[in-house]
Enzyme design. Sequence first.
Site, short mmCIF file in Angstrom:
data_model
loop_
_atom_site.label_atom_id
_atom_site.label_comp_id
_atom_site.label_asym_id
_atom_site.label_seq_id
_atom_site.Cartn_x
_atom_site.Cartn_y
_atom_site.Cartn_z
N LYS A 248 11.17 -29.88 20.94
CA LYS A 248 10.46 -29.51 19.92
C LYS A 248 9.09 -28.96 20.59
O LYS A 248 8.82 -27.59 19.83
CB LYS A 248 10.22 -30.83 19.38
N ARG A 249 8.68 -28.96 21.83
CA ARG A 249 7.53 -28.21 22.56
C ARG A 249 7.84 -26.61 21.66
O ARG A 249 7.15 -26.04 21.64
CB ARG A 249 7.61 -28.51 24.05
#
Length: 511
Positions: A248-249
């Site tokens: 998700k980063r």
Amino acid sequence: MRFAPSPTGHLHVGNARTALFNWLFARQKRGAVVLRIEDTDVERSEARFEDQLIDDLKWLGLDWDEGPDVGGPYAPYRQSDRLDVYREYGERLLDEGKAYLCFCTEDELQQERDRAQAESRQQIYSGKCRMIDPDEAKRRRAGGESAAIRLRIPEHPIRFHDIVHGDVEFSNEVVSDPIILRSNGMPVYNYVVVIDDALMKITHVIRGDDHLSNTPKQVALYEALGWPVPEFAHLSTILGSDRERLSKRHGATSIANFRDMGVLPEALMNYLALLGWAPTGGTREIFSLEELVKEFSLERVTPSPAVFDMEKLYWLNRHYIKQCELQRLTFLGLEFFAKSGVLDRNPTSPPNSDRTVFVEKSLLDWFSRVTELFAPYVDRLDQLPERASPIFSYDARAALAAPENAEVLAWPQTKAVLDRFAVKVLENESAQVGKLSAEEFNKIVSEVKAETDVKGKELFHPIRIVVMGSHSGPAFDKLIPVLEEGSRLNLPKHVLSVRERVEAFSKARLG
Ligand code: GLU
């Protein structure tokens, strides 16, 4: 072939690629595609994620021949509906001496692990309960002692072939006797996956290489059950641009994210196919699903990690946006216009249809022209409202103050052009009622040209700033009727006609 997602979250690009490769391989070989829901992790699995997975897969354009929603010869296809099957085979393995009952408590096992860690040994099960006489073990269980079932790992290295990684070997010492059914009766992933793959007649197991280290346990199970081992193909990890595992980063990673960004499914599928696979010989990059079915081969899947390149996805998306039929593009675009507030969601839209926006024919036709004008300038459809903002949020003051307009506005000829243009538009009768045609507009521009003796960009750039707030943008011929008609439509925010723009601009300019 099967795709076996766990309904514990959204469908991510890694899983979607696994689904795609399975699907391509199956369609090419005319095999069946099975969708199996792996929900034995009751704490993390949720029914809504299953629905979403199915939605996302369908949106991508994938289908399956067997699955929880369509049934099939080896139903049920949801693991939580198959618990009896797993228990039955567990007992069979016990009876045949291939597995044994383990009475170790969680505390004892934790102590073993702690000791191993303290002595820097690998944390594997000691095999303590292996020695218990099976009859005695069964008596203890019948007497109410809780017991898990463990598989007896053979005393030899475990080998298997992987289509992507070649021959793989694991020493039996690193595998240790795995639990296959917990003492509470719940089966473990490595076990259920084997039972299901075998009973569902899966010939090729294609999945992410995070499962490579699970495979020796599974191979040992096939051997214990006396079943043929399927072919394996473990697909490489997907990395972000910084070469760390994609997460998700890195921004969008779920299929729903890409859908919300206005990435077309055909662009995403084309991109996912190129993550770890390349066609023979060529540098070709544009493939339809049908073409992929023909070209795809597991032998050409690379074992090295694939880096997710957002720019390349956008490049493909631009290509597919240009290819997309206008009517479909318009419908897709409406969702984003509605989100941005320039279009009302019709209150009669069926509930839960948050994606489909229903509008009257006149609005639909008009938005289709707006889409046609601006789609060539976007990477993703969610950029459409912003790109089309000169239509929806014209701001004369901002146009006059914009640094990128400063040079044009300072040209010596500009003042005369702006003055004459304003007079001509304000005089025009059609313009009074928002019905200035492209021909009439061109006539006005020709007259301004004749009267001021200014031509080329010295003529067009200032006029474009008045009309659009910026000196670049779509051609006037299509733009003018769109503005005029927009001003006569019933939209949540009024679209200014050409005349209203000229008035606002003159007012702002002359103070
Ligand atoms: N349910 C597993 C997962 O989502 C799939 C395992 C497999 O394909 O064998 O990772």
